[in-house]
Design a protein around this motif. Structure first.
Motif, mmCIF file in Angstrom:
data_model
loop_
_atom_site.group_PDB
_atom_site.id
_atom_site.type_symbol
_atom_site.label_atom_id
_atom_site.label_comp_id
_atom_site.label_asym_id
_atom_site.label_seq_id
_atom_site.Cartn_x
_atom_site.Cartn_y
_atom_site.Cartn_z
ATOM 1 N N GLY A 226 23.979 1.881 -14.305
ATOM 2 C CA GLY A 226 22.770 2.972 -14.419
ATOM 3 C C GLY A 226 21.425 2.240 -14.328
ATOM 4 N N VAL A 227 21.368 1.121 -14.043
ATOM 5 C CA VAL A 227 20.152 0.333 -13.823
ATOM 6 C C VAL A 227 19.701 0.417 -12.422
ATOM 7 C CG1 VAL A 227 19.002 -1.839 -14.423
ATOM 8 C CG2 VAL A 227 20.823 -1.079 -15.824
ATOM 9 N N THR A 228 18.989 1.321 -11.918
ATOM 10 C CA THR A 228 18.689 1.457 -10.617
ATOM 11 C C THR A 228 17.148 1.336 -10.157
ATOM 12 O OG1 THR A 228 18.081 3.870 -11.024
ATOM 13 C CG2 THR A 228 20.431 3.239 -10.479
ATOM 14 N N SER A 229 16.458 0.879 -11.252
ATOM 15 C CA SER A 229 14.954 0.666 -10.947
ATOM 16 C C SER A 229 14.758 -0.412 -10.049
ATOM 17 C CB SER A 229 14.254 0.144 -12.265
ATOM 18 O OG SER A 229 12.963 -0.265 -12.184
ATOM 19 N N LEU A 230 13.930 0.009 -8.709
ATOM 20 C CA LEU A 230 13.551 -1.037 -7.480
ATOM 21 C C LEU A 230 15.008 -1.552 -6.846
ATOM 22 C CD1 LEU A 230 10.673 -3.038 -9.408
ATOM 23 C CD2 LEU A 230 10.572 -1.202 -7.869
ATOM 24 N N SER B 231 13.234 -3.733 -21.103
ATOM 25 C CA SER B 231 12.856 -2.259 -21.111
ATOM 26 C C SER B 231 13.875 -1.332 -20.512
ATOM 27 C CB SER B 231 11.480 -2.024 -20.518
ATOM 28 O OG SER B 231 11.566 -2.182 -19.114
ATOM 29 N N GLU B 232 13.414 -0.175 -20.288
ATOM 30 C CA GLU B 232 14.307 0.785 -19.790
ATOM 31 C C GLU B 232 14.423 0.788 -18.140
ATOM 32 O OE1 GLU B 232 11.154 4.486 -19.731
ATOM 33 O OE2 GLU B 232 13.082 4.768 -20.816
ATOM 34 N N MET B 233 13.272 0.002 -17.834
ATOM 35 C CA MET B 233 13.466 -0.340 -16.292
ATOM 36 C C MET B 233 14.763 -1.063 -15.759
ATOM 37 S SD MET B 233 9.557 -1.416 -15.166
ATOM 38 C CE MET B 233 10.254 -1.826 -13.426
ATOM 39 N N PHE B 234 15.226 -2.259 -16.775
ATOM 40 C CA PHE B 234 16.164 -3.078 -16.370
ATOM 41 C C PHE B 234 17.306 -2.927 -17.423
ATOM 42 C CE2 PHE B 234 12.507 -4.626 -14.262
ATOM 43 C CZ PHE B 234 12.878 -4.363 -12.728
ATOM 44 N N ILE B 235 17.526 -3.907 -18.262
ATOM 45 C CA ILE B 235 18.763 -3.966 -19.344
ATOM 46 C C ILE B 235 18.508 -2.853 -20.363
ATOM 47 C CG2 ILE B 235 19.454 -6.249 -18.313
ATOM 48 C CD1 ILE B 235 18.274 -7.237 -21.331
ATOM 49 N N ASN B 236 17.505 -2.398 -20.565
ATOM 50 C CA ASN B 236 17.391 -1.377 -21.661
ATOM 51 C C ASN B 236 17.682 -1.765 -22.985
ATOM 52 O OD1 ASN B 236 16.489 1.097 -22.695
ATOM 53 N ND2 ASN B 236 18.299 2.060 -21.849
ATOM 54 N N SER B 237 17.601 -3.061 -23.212
ATOM 55 C CA SER B 237 18.186 -3.610 -24.625
ATOM 56 C C SER B 237 17.283 -3.200 -25.635
ATOM 57 C CB SER B 237 17.910 -4.977 -24.738
ATOM 58 O OG SER B 237 16.736 -5.650 -24.393
ATOM 59 N N ASP B 238 15.912 -2.368 -25.440
ATOM 60 C CA ASP B 238 15.243 -1.836 -26.622
ATOM 61 C C ASP B 238 15.753 -0.835 -27.249
ATOM 62 O OD1 ASP B 238 13.037 -3.396 -25.931
ATOM 63 O OD2 ASP B 238 11.882 -1.849 -24.688
ATOM 64 N N ILE C 291 14.542 -5.273 -5.191
ATOM 65 C CA ILE C 291 15.080 -6.108 -5.861
ATOM 66 C C ILE C 291 16.651 -5.764 -5.675
ATOM 67 C CG2 ILE C 291 15.446 -6.982 -8.421
ATOM 68 C CD1 ILE C 291 12.697 -7.445 -7.248
ATOM 69 N N GLY C 292 17.334 -7.098 -5.667
ATOM 70 C CA GLY C 292 18.850 -6.874 -5.633
ATOM 71 C C GLY C 292 19.714 -6.068 -6.430
ATOM 72 N N ASP C 293 20.563 -5.303 -6.024
ATOM 73 C CA ASP C 293 21.691 -4.525 -6.761
ATOM 74 C C ASP C 293 22.617 -5.757 -7.610
ATOM 75 O OD1 ASP C 293 22.608 -2.566 -8.138
ATOM 76 O OD2 ASP C 293 23.555 -1.582 -6.624
ATOM 77 N N ASP C 294 22.912 -6.527 -7.104
ATOM 78 C CA ASP C 294 23.814 -7.436 -7.496
ATOM 79 C C ASP C 294 23.125 -8.336 -8.286
ATOM 80 O OD1 ASP C 294 25.719 -6.184 -6.118
ATOM 81 O OD2 ASP C 294 26.253 -7.612 -4.634
ATOM 82 N N VAL C 295 23.644 -8.830 -9.256
ATOM 83 C CA VAL C 295 23.059 -9.892 -10.477
ATOM 84 C C VAL C 295 24.225 -10.906 -10.522
ATOM 85 C CG1 VAL C 295 22.018 -10.402 -12.547
ATOM 86 C CG2 VAL C 295 21.518 -7.996 -11.622
ATOM 87 N N VAL C 296 24.012 -11.889 -10.108
ATOM 88 C CA VAL C 296 24.858 -13.222 -10.331
ATOM 89 C C VAL C 296 24.885 -13.610 -11.868
ATOM 90 C CG1 VAL C 296 25.895 -15.219 -9.591
ATOM 91 C CG2 VAL C 296 24.898 -13.475 -8.053
#
Length: 200
Positions: free
Chosen positions: A176-180, A100-107, A184-189
């Motif tokens: 632009g994915v700033t939810s939480l 969803s738009e909370m995270f990767i917004n692939s919708d 929740i970490g900003d860095d995604v490995v």
């Protein structure tokens, strides 16, 4: 290497630094989805790293290999961002929440893509692959640290095969994915494992 994965680009391309050559033919190598995965992990409240993947058949990746000078090769990865797999144990559709738009917004932006712009050989079997990652409708640079696991004829099929492992860090706020962000970490490995077969 194709968020990505390319792999992954994600997915990415590993290169051999010794003479910058590989002992397989030049040509187009396509991903073997049975033996390719893109895993992501992000810090959860300081307690653990939450992990998830994409469906294996959601990953489409291609290596255009110059075996005589791998720095001239290229990688292209496309991932269906609507195929998230979190294996959430409860009834909640957590896959849909990540999409969803909370995270990767692939919708709104179903495709995640990675296209290499350069390959820098860094060791006998390592390279940094720099490219453009498109995620959540934004495009920014990403570097994949890549290791060549093998480049030879597959022992079962006889087909020339390349096997790689790659890692990269996506700072999600840059896309632009700033939810939480904070709890929740900003860095995604992102961790990519891939096998690529010479296209006949």
């Amino acid at each position: 290497m194709r968020l990505l994965l390319a792999a992954a680009a994600s997915l990415g391309l590993a290169t051999a630094a010794s003479a910058q050559t590989l002992d397989v033919p030049s040509g187009t190598y396509v991903v073997d989805p049975t033996h390719t995965s893109i895993l992501w992990k992000v810090n959860h409240l300081g307690f653990s790293n939450y992990t998830g993947t994409f469906a294996r058949d959601a990953i489409d990746a291609t290596i255009t290999l110059d075996a005589s000078d791998v720095a001239n090769s290229s990688v292209s990865v496309t991932v269906n961002g609507q195929e998230v797999e979190t294996l959430h144990p409860a009834a909640k559709d957590f896959n849909a929440e990540i999409e969803s738009e909370m995270f990767i917004n692939s919708d709104a932006h179903p495709q995640i893509t990675f296209t290499s712009s350069s390959i820098e050989v860094t060791g006998d079997n390592t390279a940094n692959i720099t490219g453009e990652l498109t995620l959540a409708g934004q495009t920014h640079p990403l570097v994949l640290e890549t290791t060549l696991n093998g480049a030879k004829d597959h022992p079962m099929s006889g087909n020339p095969t390349i096997g790689i492992s790659a890692t990269g860090v996506v700072k999600r706020s840059e896309w632009g994915v700033t939810s939480l962000v904070g709890p929740i970490g900003d860095d995604v490995v992102v961790e990519i494992q891939g096998e690529f077969l010479l296209q006949n």
